[in-house]
Design a protein around this motif. Structure first.
Motif, short mmCIF file in Angstrom:
data_model
loop_
_atom_site.label_atom_id
_atom_site.label_comp_id
_atom_site.label_asym_id
_atom_site.label_seq_id
_atom_site.Cartn_x
_atom_site.Cartn_y
_atom_site.Cartn_z
N PHE A 8 26.49 29.66 57.25
CA PHE A 8 27.53 30.24 58.09
C PHE A 8 28.68 30.82 57.29
N SER A 9 28.70 30.60 55.98
CA SER A 9 29.72 31.21 55.12
C SER A 9 29.30 32.60 54.65
N GLU A 10 28.10 33.03 55.00
CA GLU A 10 27.56 34.27 54.45
C GLU A 10 28.42 35.51 54.71
N PRO A 11 29.02 35.68 55.89
CA PRO A 11 29.85 36.88 56.06
C PRO A 11 30.94 37.01 54.99
N SER A 12 31.62 35.92 54.68
CA SER A 12 32.67 35.99 53.65
C SER A 12 32.07 36.13 52.26
N VAL A 13 30.92 35.50 52.03
CA VAL A 13 30.23 35.63 50.74
C VAL A 13 29.83 37.08 50.49
N ILE A 14 29.29 37.73 51.50
CA ILE A 14 28.88 39.13 51.38
C ILE A 14 30.09 40.01 51.10
N ARG A 15 31.17 39.75 51.80
CA ARG A 15 32.39 40.54 51.61
C ARG A 15 32.91 40.39 50.17
N ASN A 16 32.92 39.16 49.67
CA ASN A 16 33.37 38.92 48.30
C ASN A 16 32.47 39.60 47.29
N ALA A 17 31.16 39.52 47.52
CA ALA A 17 30.21 40.13 46.59
C ALA A 17 30.40 41.63 46.52
N LEU A 18 30.66 42.26 47.65
CA LEU A 18 30.89 43.70 47.67
C LEU A 18 32.18 44.05 46.93
N ASN A 19 33.25 43.34 47.25
CA ASN A 19 34.56 43.65 46.67
C ASN A 19 34.61 43.42 45.17
N ASN A 20 33.92 42.38 44.71
CA ASN A 20 34.02 42.00 43.30
C ASN A 20 33.09 42.77 42.37
N ASN A 21 32.24 43.63 42.92
CA ASN A 21 31.27 44.33 42.08
C ASN A 21 31.34 45.85 42.18
N LYS A 22 32.36 46.36 42.85
CA LYS A 22 32.46 47.81 43.02
C LYS A 22 32.55 48.55 41.68
N THR A 23 33.34 48.03 40.79
CA THR A 23 33.52 48.71 39.50
C THR A 23 32.25 48.66 38.67
N VAL A 24 31.61 47.50 38.59
CA VAL A 24 30.45 47.36 37.71
C VAL A 24 29.23 48.11 38.23
N VAL A 25 29.04 48.18 39.55
CA VAL A 25 27.88 48.94 40.04
C VAL A 25 28.06 50.42 39.72
N ALA A 26 29.30 50.89 39.78
CA ALA A 26 29.57 52.29 39.42
C ALA A 26 29.29 52.51 37.93
N GLN A 27 29.66 51.55 37.10
CA GLN A 27 29.40 51.67 35.67
C GLN A 27 27.90 51.67 35.37
N ILE A 28 27.16 50.81 36.05
CA ILE A 28 25.71 50.77 35.83
C ILE A 28 25.08 52.09 36.29
N ALA A 29 25.50 52.58 37.43
CA ALA A 29 24.96 53.84 37.94
C ALA A 29 25.22 54.99 36.98
N ASN A 30 26.43 55.03 36.42
CA ASN A 30 26.75 56.07 35.44
C ASN A 30 25.88 55.95 34.20
N THR A 31 25.62 54.72 33.77
CA THR A 31 24.78 54.50 32.60
C THR A 31 23.34 54.92 32.87
N VAL A 32 22.85 54.61 34.06
CA VAL A 32 21.49 55.01 34.45
C VAL A 32 21.35 56.53 34.37
N LYS A 33 22.37 57.24 34.84
CA LYS A 33 22.31 58.71 34.83
C LYS A 33 22.47 59.27 33.43
N SER A 34 23.43 58.73 32.67
CA SER A 34 23.67 59.27 31.33
C SER A 34 22.51 58.98 30.38
#
Length: 343
Positions: A8-34
């Motif tokens: 039942f904590s999953e809604p907040s867990v999902i929200r935290n996971a999204l907020n805390n990884n925005k920068t790194v997923v963008a970095q990984i995506a840029n690395t995949v492309k480059s």
């Protein structure tokens, strides 16, 4: 009960996971492309492997990049040297302490791969060995049966797939995940009633297709882990190529059937199962499937990304309640520990 609290904590867990990884997923995506990455290799065990299967489907659908699964024994038992050059190697481990998962990631890094650790422990050996870390941000998971970390794994992996795809409009879909998963908590009474109907059943065939296959495998795993019941997952289409012979009067078939590209397949298999005398238990928003099933949970409509998280919540609630009906404690399944170390 820890499993229920964590579910039942999953809604907040999902929200935290999204907020805390925005920068790194963008970095990984840029690395995949480059780097011109043309292949993705996924490694995980148990629940993490099931999350990886969902990620494979979503990434191939959104990005057109082929994704494969690494088999650890190739590295750890046979000592083979696999060339992961030009691969993105994504290692998924709640604890980050699985020896075989770490070995594949290290092999990938040594042969030129870009490596990503998906873990709930950013200080773990897996996290320290990787080029990038996706932090599940789920907090300590006390129940042996992983639930909130499965939801967090799906969330960060989908955020990565969306970032690689460059389809920014899908970020709105991700942002709605906490709300969509919250809606499933409101179905817990009906799901408990389905579990009550299965109290004396110990054998289940679980069927689905597409990205939902990772959820079907997860249900089969939880039936064994929490309920001491045998569950086996089949893709609907694979089931038609032989295992259909298993069906007879009284067989128990669980169909995970979100409306979408596979609707016709779901209606067909539910119809066949009922005609052959099976007990059909359905999680679906397809009217025909709901009408065919002996017992059904009407799920809210969901796209092919969202459905994997909402249906995962539903099947976890089902297994939690089925364990309770059987007088079992899903927090402490026999023979198991929270962290499983394999080589």
């Amino acid at each position: 009960m820890y499993m229920q609290q964590e579910l039942f904590s999953e809604p907040s867990v999902i929200r935290n996971a999204l907020n805390n990884n925005k920068t790194v997923v963008a970095q990984i995506a840029n690395t995949v492309k480059s780097r011109g990455i043309s292949n993705i290799t996924i490694i995980g065990r148990g629940t993490s492997d099931n999350a990886g299967l969902c990620f494979k489907y979503i990434t191939e659908i959104l990005c057109g990049i082929p994704c494969g699964t690494a088999h650890p024994s190739v590295t750890t038992m046979f000592g083979a040297k696999v060339n992961y050059n030009n691969h993105l190697v994504v290692a998924v481990s709640q604890s980050g302490k699985s020896i075989d998962t770490l070995a594949v990631l290290q092999e990938g890094k040594a042969t030129g791969a870009v490596t990503v650790a998906v873990t709930n422990d950013v200080a773990s050996p897996l996290a320290k060995a990787a080029d990038f870390v996706l932090d599940l941000s789920a907090g300590e998971e006390k129940s042996v049966a992983a639930t909130k970390t499965y939801a967090a794994e799906l969330t960060v992996l989908y955020a990565l797939a969306v970032a690689i795809s460059g389809k920014k409009e899908l970020e709105a879909v991700l942002d709605k995940l906490p709300e969509k998963v919250s809606d499933i908590i409101g179905l817990q009474l009906k799901i408990r009633q389905m579990a009550e109907a299965c109290t004396h059943e110990n054998n289940f065939i679980v069927l689905s297709r597409g990205p939902m296959q990772g959820v079907g495998k997860e249900m089969a795993l939880k039936l064994g882990e929490c309920c001491y019941s045998y569950g086996h997952f089949f893709s609907v289409t694979d089931f038609m190529h032989g295992p259909l012979a298993l069906l007879e009067e009284g067989s128990n078939v669980v169909v995970l059937a979100p409306k979408g590209e596979c609707s016709e397949n779901f209606v067909d298999i539910a119809t066949r199962a009922r005609l052959l005398g099976a007990n059909v238990y359905a999680f679906s928003d397809i009217p025909d499937v709901l009408n065919i099933a002996n017992v059904a949970i009407k799920m809210p409509p969901a796209d092919f990304i969202t459905s994997t998280l909402t249906y995962a919540m539903a099947i976890h609630i089902f297994c939690l309640n089925l364990a309770g009906e059987k007088g079992l404690n899903p927090d402490l399944p026999r023979n198991l520990k929270k962290i499983t170390v394999t080589k």
